[in-house]
Design a protein around this motif. Structure first.
Motif, PDB file in Angstrom:
ATOM      1  N   GLU A   1      -8.400   1.871  -2.635  1.00  0.00           N
ATOM      2  CA  GLU A   1      -8.524   0.898  -1.530  1.00  0.00           C
ATOM      3  C   GLU A   1      -9.211  -0.375  -2.031  1.00  0.00           C
ATOM      4  OE1 GLU A   1      -9.821   2.310   2.402  1.00  0.00           O
ATOM      5  OE2 GLU A   1     -11.064   0.503   2.491  1.00  0.00           O
ATOM      6  N   ASP A  36      -5.450  18.073  -0.342  1.00  0.00           N
ATOM      7  CA  ASP A  36      -4.938  16.685  -0.262  1.00  0.00           C
ATOM      8  C   ASP A  36      -4.278  16.283  -1.566  1.00  0.00           C
ATOM      9  OD1 ASP A  36      -5.636  16.070   2.276  1.00  0.00           O
ATOM     10  OD2 ASP A  36      -7.477  14.974   1.769  1.00  0.00           O
ATOM     11  N   PHE A  87      -9.417   9.474 -14.156  1.00  0.00           N
ATOM     12  CA  PHE A  87     -10.683   8.964 -14.710  1.00  0.00           C
ATOM     13  C   PHE A  87     -11.871   9.635 -14.023  1.00  0.00           C
ATOM     14  CE2 PHE A  87      -7.799   5.566 -15.700  1.00  0.00           C
ATOM     15  CZ  PHE A  87      -8.251   5.051 -16.905  1.00  0.00           C
ATOM     16  N   ILE A 105      -3.790   6.287  -6.885  1.00  0.00           N
ATOM     17  CA  ILE A 105      -4.842   7.291  -6.643  1.00  0.00           C
ATOM     18  C   ILE A 105      -4.793   8.365  -7.736  1.00  0.00           C
ATOM     19  CG2 ILE A 105      -5.579   9.174  -5.125  1.00  0.00           C
ATOM     20  CD1 ILE A 105      -4.826   7.465  -2.729  1.00  0.00           C
ATOM     21  N   LEU A 148      -0.521  15.286  -2.290  1.00  0.00           N
ATOM     22  CA  LEU A 148      -0.226  13.952  -2.830  1.00  0.00           C
ATOM     23  C   LEU A 148       0.690  14.073  -4.049  1.00  0.00           C
ATOM     24  CD1 LEU A 148      -1.118  11.003  -2.331  1.00  0.00           C
ATOM     25  CD2 LEU A 148      -2.894  11.339  -4.033  1.00  0.00           C
ATOM     26  N   ARG A 165       0.109   3.068  -3.444  1.00  0.00           N
ATOM     27  CA  ARG A 165      -1.167   3.759  -3.284  1.00  0.00           C
ATOM     28  C   ARG A 165      -1.217   5.117  -3.986  1.00  0.00           C
ATOM     29  NH1 ARG A 165      -3.574   6.588   2.050  1.00  0.00           N
ATOM     30  NH2 ARG A 165      -1.981   8.059   1.381  1.00  0.00           N
ATOM     31  N   ASP A 166      -0.232   5.965  -3.757  1.00  0.00           N
ATOM     32  CA  ASP A 166      -0.339   7.347  -4.244  1.00  0.00           C
ATOM     33  C   ASP A 166      -0.410   7.429  -5.771  1.00  0.00           C
ATOM     34  OD1 ASP A 166      -0.270   7.928  -1.621  1.00  0.00           O
ATOM     35  OD2 ASP A 166       1.710   8.883  -1.617  1.00  0.00           O
ATOM     36  N   GLU A 195      -9.434   7.756  -3.957  1.00  0.00           N
ATOM     37  CA  GLU A 195      -8.841   7.118  -2.771  1.00  0.00           C
ATOM     38  C   GLU A 195      -9.631   5.856  -2.394  1.00  0.00           C
ATOM     39  OE1 GLU A 195      -8.816   9.593   0.696  1.00  0.00           O
ATOM     40  OE2 GLU A 195      -7.587   8.176   1.835  1.00  0.00           O
ATOM     41  N   ILE A 236     -10.655  13.235  -5.999  1.00  0.00           N
ATOM     42  CA  ILE A 236      -9.569  12.589  -5.276  1.00  0.00           C
ATOM     43  C   ILE A 236     -10.102  11.677  -4.155  1.00  0.00           C
ATOM     44  CG2 ILE A 236      -9.071  14.361  -3.506  1.00  0.00           C
ATOM     45  CD1 ILE A 236      -6.405  12.640  -5.638  1.00  0.00           C
ATOM     46  N   VAL A 293       0.852  -1.198   0.000  1.00  0.00           N
ATOM     47  CA  VAL A 293       0.000   0.000   0.000  1.00  0.00           C
ATOM     48  C   VAL A 293       0.888   1.248   0.000  1.00  0.00           C
ATOM     49  CG1 VAL A 293      -1.665   1.330   1.365  1.00  0.00           C
ATOM     50  CG2 VAL A 293      -1.957  -1.148   1.102  1.00  0.00           C
ATOM     51  N   ARG A 294       1.923   1.217   0.818  1.00  0.00           N
ATOM     52  CA  ARG A 294       2.824   2.365   0.926  1.00  0.00           C
ATOM     53  C   ARG A 294       3.504   2.648  -0.428  1.00  0.00           C
ATOM     54  NH1 ARG A 294       5.185   4.917   5.198  1.00  0.00           N
ATOM     55  NH2 ARG A 294       4.299   3.486   6.712  1.00  0.00           N
TER      56      ARG A 294
END
Lengths: 185, 245
Positions: free
Chosen positions: A49, A104, A37, A31, A108, A27-28, A45, A41, A23-24
């Motif tokens: 997940e 955010d 698409f 996202i 990111l 993930r970014d 997110e 945000i 995930v670390r």
């Protein structure tokens, strides 16, 4: 960490800290790709997940890193399209990011894209057609080959090569319009 | 925005919940089969439509959740073609949108009672075709990978839940398609046990006497999207009448 491969192996063996590492690592970028698409945000997110949940449920086997990452992005794309279709079917309007969500998103992007020139490129990409933005994101920021991008985007390699060529041209024009250098694009 | 640890914790909670649910489905499926065996009930979904009526059909398992398909298809009630997937606001989706030429949709009746003579049935529409105007250009799926055809993906995107999708399952072992009936039967059984999906393996006989086996599913949209791929094969899923020969 070896691009997530050993983390994923550990996760398959039952070590959940491997999952946290995946995930670390992914993930970014995921996202930001999904955001291209869905344009939200917070929705991106949630969808990212969902991608990790699918990874944990299906536990697909991979022999190399590229197919692992390709799988994640292909699922991300599919879930993003599903999400858009559901919104459309329900007649719901895609939620607009609030100020906090926009902050955010900027954070990111700043975390994910450290290089200032790349940030200018990213900013110009957002003004292109979504399909151009998506393919450029995969090729330039996520370092996919055309073959891998084709797998993610469910297109032939030839279509992706053509798309990259057109997207690159559009990006150069956009960068030029914004007064940025577009050498090596 | 969540931290990485929060995202991972939330995802892991959902994964654990899914695994618990799956165990319950498997347990319930086992109990249902045992009950069927006691009652001597054999539920065989004999399905086919249009020009693709199979020569013979066999269902190693035939349960989908507590309901089971009791094989009533009303071919006379074919609905008009469904609406094409409409253009979306976003280019990629627009490109993937499909021009529907001749969708095949049938009403089927699903028994809501374990007794096959029961009057309790629920009408559902069976989706078995959704032609799209783009070529399928899939790479061979690696083990554990599962690809959905554009037609199937578009149909699910367009119709969503509440329908039953008749889905052909192509299995690949490395670069070779799996043609063995025994392997298909084992896989059909596994799909039922792990995904609670109604499955059937049918034998098609061609006019020249040649034969071919194929595995198909009767599944809801989420069951297709959550297809429980095994590590033994790669899979390509497509709608039955878009790919059946």
């Amino acid at each position: 960490m070896d691009n997530g491969a050993s983390s994923y192996r550990r996760f398959l063996e039952g070590d959940e800290s491997g999952f946290v590492e995946i995930v670390r690592e992914y993930r970014d970028g995921l996202i930001l790709y999904i955001d291209s698409f869905v344009g939200s945000i917070s929705a991106a997110e949630d969808i990212a997940e969902d991608v990790f949940v699918k990874l944990g449920i299906k536990k697909p086997r991979f022999s190399e890193r590229s197919s692992f990452k390709t799988w994640l992005y292909a699922i991300g794309r599919r879930l993003a399209l599903d999400w858009l279709r559901k919104q459309k079917r329900r007649g719901e309007i895609v939620p607009i990011d609030s100020c906090a969500e926009l902050a955010d998103k900027q954070q990111l992007e700043a975390d994910h894209i450290r290089d200032e020139r790349n940030r200018a490129v990213r900013s110009a990409m957002k003004r292109l057609r979504p399909e151009y933005e998506q393919v450029l994101w995969l090729i330039y920021f996520e370092e996919f080959s055309c073959k891998e991008a084709a797998e993610v985007m469910k297109k032939s390699v030839h279509s992706v090569e053509m798309l990259v060529s057109r997207a690159r041209q559009a990006l150069k024009e956009q960068l030029s319009k914004e007064g940025h250098d577009h050498e090596n694009i | 925005m969540k931290t990485y640890e929060e995202t991972a914790a939330s995802a892991l909670t959902r994964i654990h919940e899914h695994q618990r649910k799956k165990k319950r489905i498997v347990a319930a499926g086992g109990a249902a089969l045992a009950a069927a065996a006691v009652l001597g009930i054999v539920l065989i979904p004999r399905l086919g439509s249009g020009e693709h009526i199979p020569q013979s059909s066999e269902a190693p398992v035939s349960e989908s959740r507590p309901q089971s398909v009791t094989s009533h298809i009303d071919h006379g009630k074919q609905e008009p073609s469904a609406q094409p997937a409409e253009s979306a606001a976003e280019n990629d989706l627009a490109e993937n949108s499909s021009e529907v030429q001749n969708n095949e949709r049938y009403d089927i009746y699903i028994s809501t009672d374990r007794n096959p003579s029961s009057e309790e049935r629920e009408k559902r529409t069976l989706i078995s075709s959704y032609p799209v105007n783009r070529a399928e250009d899939w790479p061979v799926p690696g083990k554990g990978e599962c690809f959905l055809s554009y037609g199937l993906e578009s149909a699910i995107g367009d119709y969503g839940g509440g329908y039953i999708y008749q889905v052909l399952v192509e299995m690949w072992d490395g670069n070779e398609p799996v043609r063995s009936r025994d392997a298909m039967l084992v896989e059909a059984d596994r799909l039922y046990r792990e995904g609670g999906i109604t499955t059937a393996v049918e034998e098609i006989t061609y006019p020249d006497g040649g034969k071919k086996n194929q595995l198909y599913l009767l599944a809801e949209d989420q069951q297709v999207l959550d297809f429980p791929a095994s590590d033994k094969y790669g899979y390509i899923l497509s709608l039955y009448n878009d790919n059946s020969t």
